[in-house]
Write a protein that holds these residues in place. Structure first.
Motif, PDB file in Angstrom:
ATOM      1  N   GLU A  76       0.655  -1.256   0.134  1.00 49.19           N
ATOM      2  CA  GLU A  76       0.044   0.243   0.223  1.00 49.19           C
ATOM      3  C   GLU A  76       1.061   1.283   0.035  1.00 49.19           C
ATOM      4  O   GLU A  76       0.601   2.199  -0.740  1.00 49.19           O
ATOM      5  CB  GLU A  76      -0.908  -0.052   1.078  1.00 49.19           C
ATOM      6  N   GLU A  79       1.123  15.807   8.666  1.00 49.04           N
ATOM      7  CA  GLU A  79       0.195  14.567   8.612  1.00 49.04           C
ATOM      8  C   GLU A  79       0.722  13.737   7.572  1.00 49.04           C
ATOM      9  O   GLU A  79       0.145  12.363   7.885  1.00 49.04           O
ATOM     10  CB  GLU A  79      -1.317  15.199   8.251  1.00 49.04           C
ATOM     11  N   MET A  89     -10.870  -9.816   0.915  1.00 49.96           N
ATOM     12  CA  MET A  89     -11.635  -8.527   0.908  1.00 49.96           C
ATOM     13  C   MET A  89     -11.420  -7.646   2.132  1.00 49.96           C
ATOM     14  O   MET A  89     -11.723  -8.131   3.175  1.00 49.96           O
ATOM     15  CB  MET A  89     -13.103  -9.018   0.751  1.00 49.96           C
ATOM     16  N   ARG A  90     -11.227  -6.435   1.964  1.00 51.69           N
ATOM     17  CA  ARG A  90     -10.933  -5.599   3.117  1.00 51.69           C
ATOM     18  C   ARG A  90     -12.132  -5.026   3.233  1.00 51.69           C
ATOM     19  O   ARG A  90     -13.133  -4.605   2.451  1.00 51.69           O
ATOM     20  CB  ARG A  90     -10.003  -4.391   2.681  1.00 51.69           C
ATOM     21  N   ASP A 104      -7.162   2.241   5.538  1.00 55.08           N
ATOM     22  CA  ASP A 104      -6.153   2.161   4.529  1.00 55.08           C
ATOM     23  C   ASP A 104      -6.256   3.286   3.412  1.00 55.08           C
ATOM     24  O   ASP A 104      -7.215   4.261   3.989  1.00 55.08           O
ATOM     25  CB  ASP A 104      -5.989   0.940   3.927  1.00 55.08           C
ATOM     26  N   ALA A 105      -5.683   3.417   2.638  1.00 58.67           N
ATOM     27  CA  ALA A 105      -5.671   4.387   1.436  1.00 58.67           C
ATOM     28  C   ALA A 105      -6.979   4.607   0.951  1.00 58.67           C
ATOM     29  O   ALA A 105      -7.364   5.798   0.259  1.00 58.67           O
ATOM     30  CB  ALA A 105      -4.516   4.270   0.592  1.00 58.67           C
ATOM     31  N   VAL A 106      -7.650   3.428   0.815  1.00 54.38           N
ATOM     32  CA  VAL A 106      -8.918   3.457   0.284  1.00 54.38           C
ATOM     33  C   VAL A 106     -10.066   3.831   1.195  1.00 54.38           C
ATOM     34  O   VAL A 106     -11.078   4.614   0.676  1.00 54.38           O
ATOM     35  CB  VAL A 106      -9.388   1.981  -0.430  1.00 54.38           C
ATOM     36  N   SER A 159      -7.820  -4.334  12.413  1.00 55.99           N
ATOM     37  CA  SER A 159      -6.892  -5.230  12.159  1.00 55.99           C
ATOM     38  C   SER A 159      -5.750  -4.668  11.395  1.00 55.99           C
ATOM     39  O   SER A 159      -4.759  -5.245  11.387  1.00 55.99           O
ATOM     40  CB  SER A 159      -7.529  -6.524  11.465  1.00 55.99           C
ATOM     41  N   TYR A 160      -5.939  -3.847  10.708  1.00 56.46           N
ATOM     42  CA  TYR A 160      -4.869  -2.979   9.913  1.00 56.46           C
ATOM     43  C   TYR A 160      -5.220  -1.519   9.740  1.00 56.46           C
ATOM     44  O   TYR A 160      -6.161  -1.165   9.566  1.00 56.46           O
ATOM     45  CB  TYR A 160      -5.114  -3.776   8.338  1.00 56.46           C
ATOM     46  N   SER A 182      -2.664   1.880   7.822  1.00 58.76           N
ATOM     47  CA  SER A 182      -1.476   2.459   7.186  1.00 58.76           C
ATOM     48  C   SER A 182      -1.228   3.901   7.499  1.00 58.76           C
ATOM     49  O   SER A 182      -1.955   4.335   8.341  1.00 58.76           O
ATOM     50  CB  SER A 182      -1.705   2.157   5.764  1.00 58.76           C
ATOM     51  N   SER A 183      -0.430   4.377   6.712  1.00 59.13           N
ATOM     52  CA  SER A 183      -0.161   5.746   6.976  1.00 59.13           C
ATOM     53  C   SER A 183      -1.216   6.566   6.751  1.00 59.13           C
ATOM     54  O   SER A 183      -1.271   7.901   7.066  1.00 59.13           O
ATOM     55  CB  SER A 183       1.147   6.335   6.023  1.00 59.13           C
ATOM     56  N   ALA A 184      -2.309   6.130   5.738  1.00 63.41           N
ATOM     57  CA  ALA A 184      -3.331   6.806   5.357  1.00 63.41           C
ATOM     58  C   ALA A 184      -4.132   7.118   6.832  1.00 63.41           C
ATOM     59  O   ALA A 184      -4.709   8.159   7.209  1.00 63.41           O
ATOM     60  CB  ALA A 184      -4.288   6.098   4.513  1.00 63.41           C
ATOM     61  N   LEU A 241      -2.925   7.104   9.821  1.00 62.42           N
ATOM     62  CA  LEU A 241      -2.035   7.927  10.757  1.00 62.42           C
ATOM     63  C   LEU A 241      -2.457   9.630  10.314  1.00 62.42           C
ATOM     64  O   LEU A 241      -2.529  10.420  11.105  1.00 62.42           O
ATOM     65  CB  LEU A 241      -0.684   7.805  10.527  1.00 62.42           C
ATOM     66  N   ARG A 242      -2.367   9.740   8.866  1.00 64.10           N
ATOM     67  CA  ARG A 242      -2.575  10.967   8.273  1.00 64.10           C
ATOM     68  C   ARG A 242      -4.108  11.653   8.817  1.00 64.10           C
ATOM     69  O   ARG A 242      -4.105  12.533   9.243  1.00 64.10           O
ATOM     70  CB  ARG A 242      -2.644  11.011   7.036  1.00 64.10           C
ATOM     71  N   LEU A 257      -4.111  12.432  12.751  1.00 64.64           N
ATOM     72  CA  LEU A 257      -3.406  13.287  13.080  1.00 64.64           C
ATOM     73  C   LEU A 257      -4.002  14.665  12.788  1.00 64.64           C
ATOM     74  O   LEU A 257      -4.024  15.673  13.572  1.00 64.64           O
ATOM     75  CB  LEU A 257      -2.008  13.184  12.606  1.00 64.64           C
ATOM     76  N   VAL A 279       2.605  -0.423  13.737  1.00 62.72           N
ATOM     77  CA  VAL A 279       2.724   0.920  12.748  1.00 62.72           C
ATOM     78  C   VAL A 279       2.632   2.149  13.414  1.00 62.72           C
ATOM     79  O   VAL A 279       3.553   3.067  13.209  1.00 62.72           O
ATOM     80  CB  VAL A 279       1.307   0.750  11.838  1.00 62.72           C
TER      81      VAL A 279
END
Lengths: 140, 114
Positions: free
Chosen positions: A45, A105, B1-2, B24-26, B54-55, B57-59, B61-62, B65, B90
């Motif tokens: 990702e 961010e 499948m997420r 996630d990013a999606v 369960s998961y 990503s940096s998305a 965190l963004r 924050l 993470v």
């Protein structure tokens, strides 16, 4: 070794879900444990997001190829695109210190990739970026 | 499948967002929209319960924050509850622990606002 899984699509936000689905396919094919799937999903990702956000500035997004394979306890995440050069050393260092007001961010994608992968290789071949990430996977 | 889901409840003057699945990013935009809705409604005391996530990503965190900044700017805070080990890994790698308070469960996070 099974044939690698591969998908090539324009590097757009709308296609991110398709790229990430490939991780689930790899996990199912090799019955990878949940922690390994999460780690590999994160690597894929963050790397795909970097390409989507940065590889094609001010132009129509070109293609991104994501290829995944697993053999001998090592998962490989391989990306190729023909965008602008953008390797791990091109990104500004992540700003992880300071207080919350100053903390940006974004900007932690490469930091996560570097810390979560066991091996990282970036090449600029002609007009193409090639990024290869490897991760050792413990048995379920 | 997420999958991804977020539901909201209030506990006194604190709003609790119960998040499930992958952030996630999606999917992160859906969490961002819900957090912004709470801030727009004048509810800056926010607990984000990640017990069923369960998961991340940096998305994630963004988005979190940005909401921390919005909440604190409005006199409140955003606090995390029930962070799972995979997500905690993470957050720790990203140095997120230094700026956001984590609690074992939503009740403890809500109580921390008292």
């Amino acid at each position: 070794m099974a044939n690698p899984l591969r998908i090539t699509k324009p590097a757009t936000p709308a296609n991110l879900a398709l790229f990430l689905t490939l991780i689930d396919v790899l996990g199912d094919r090799h019955d990878l444990p949940a922690e390994a799937r999460s780690d590999l999903r994160l690597l894929a990702e963050e790397a795909c997001t970097n390409v989507v956000l940065h590889a094609y500035p001010e132009r129509e997004p070109g293609d991104l190829t994501l290829e995944l394979s697993f053999a001998d306890g090592i998962a490989t995440v391989h990306l190729e695109d023909d965008g602008v050069p953008f390797g791990p050393d091109d990104a500004p260092p992540a700003e992880l210190g300071g207080d919350w007001q100053q903390r940006p961010e974004g900007g932690v994608g490469w930091h996560l990739i570097k810390n979560m992968s066991d091996e990282l290789a970036y090449e600029r071949l002609g007009e193409r970026n090639r990024l290869t990430l490897r991760k050792r996977v413990a048995a379920a | 499948m997420r999958t991804f889901d977020v539901s909201t409840r209030t506990d006194g003057s604190t709003v609790v967002l119960e998040v499930a699945g992958s952030v996630d990013a999606v999917t992160a935009v859906r969490l961002a929209d819900e957090l912004q809705a709470q801030l727009d409604a004048g509810r800056p005391r926010i607990v984000v319960d990640l017990g069923a996530v369960s998961y991340a990503s940096s998305a994630a965190l963004r988005v979190l924050l940005a909401a921390v900044k919005g909440a604190r700017g409005a006199g409140g805070d955003l606090r995390l509850a029930a962070v799972t080990p995979g997500v905690a890994k993470v957050f720790e790698l990203a140095g997120f622990d230094a700026i956001v308070q984590r609690y074992d469960d939503a009740a403890a996070a809500v109580a921390s606002f008292a």
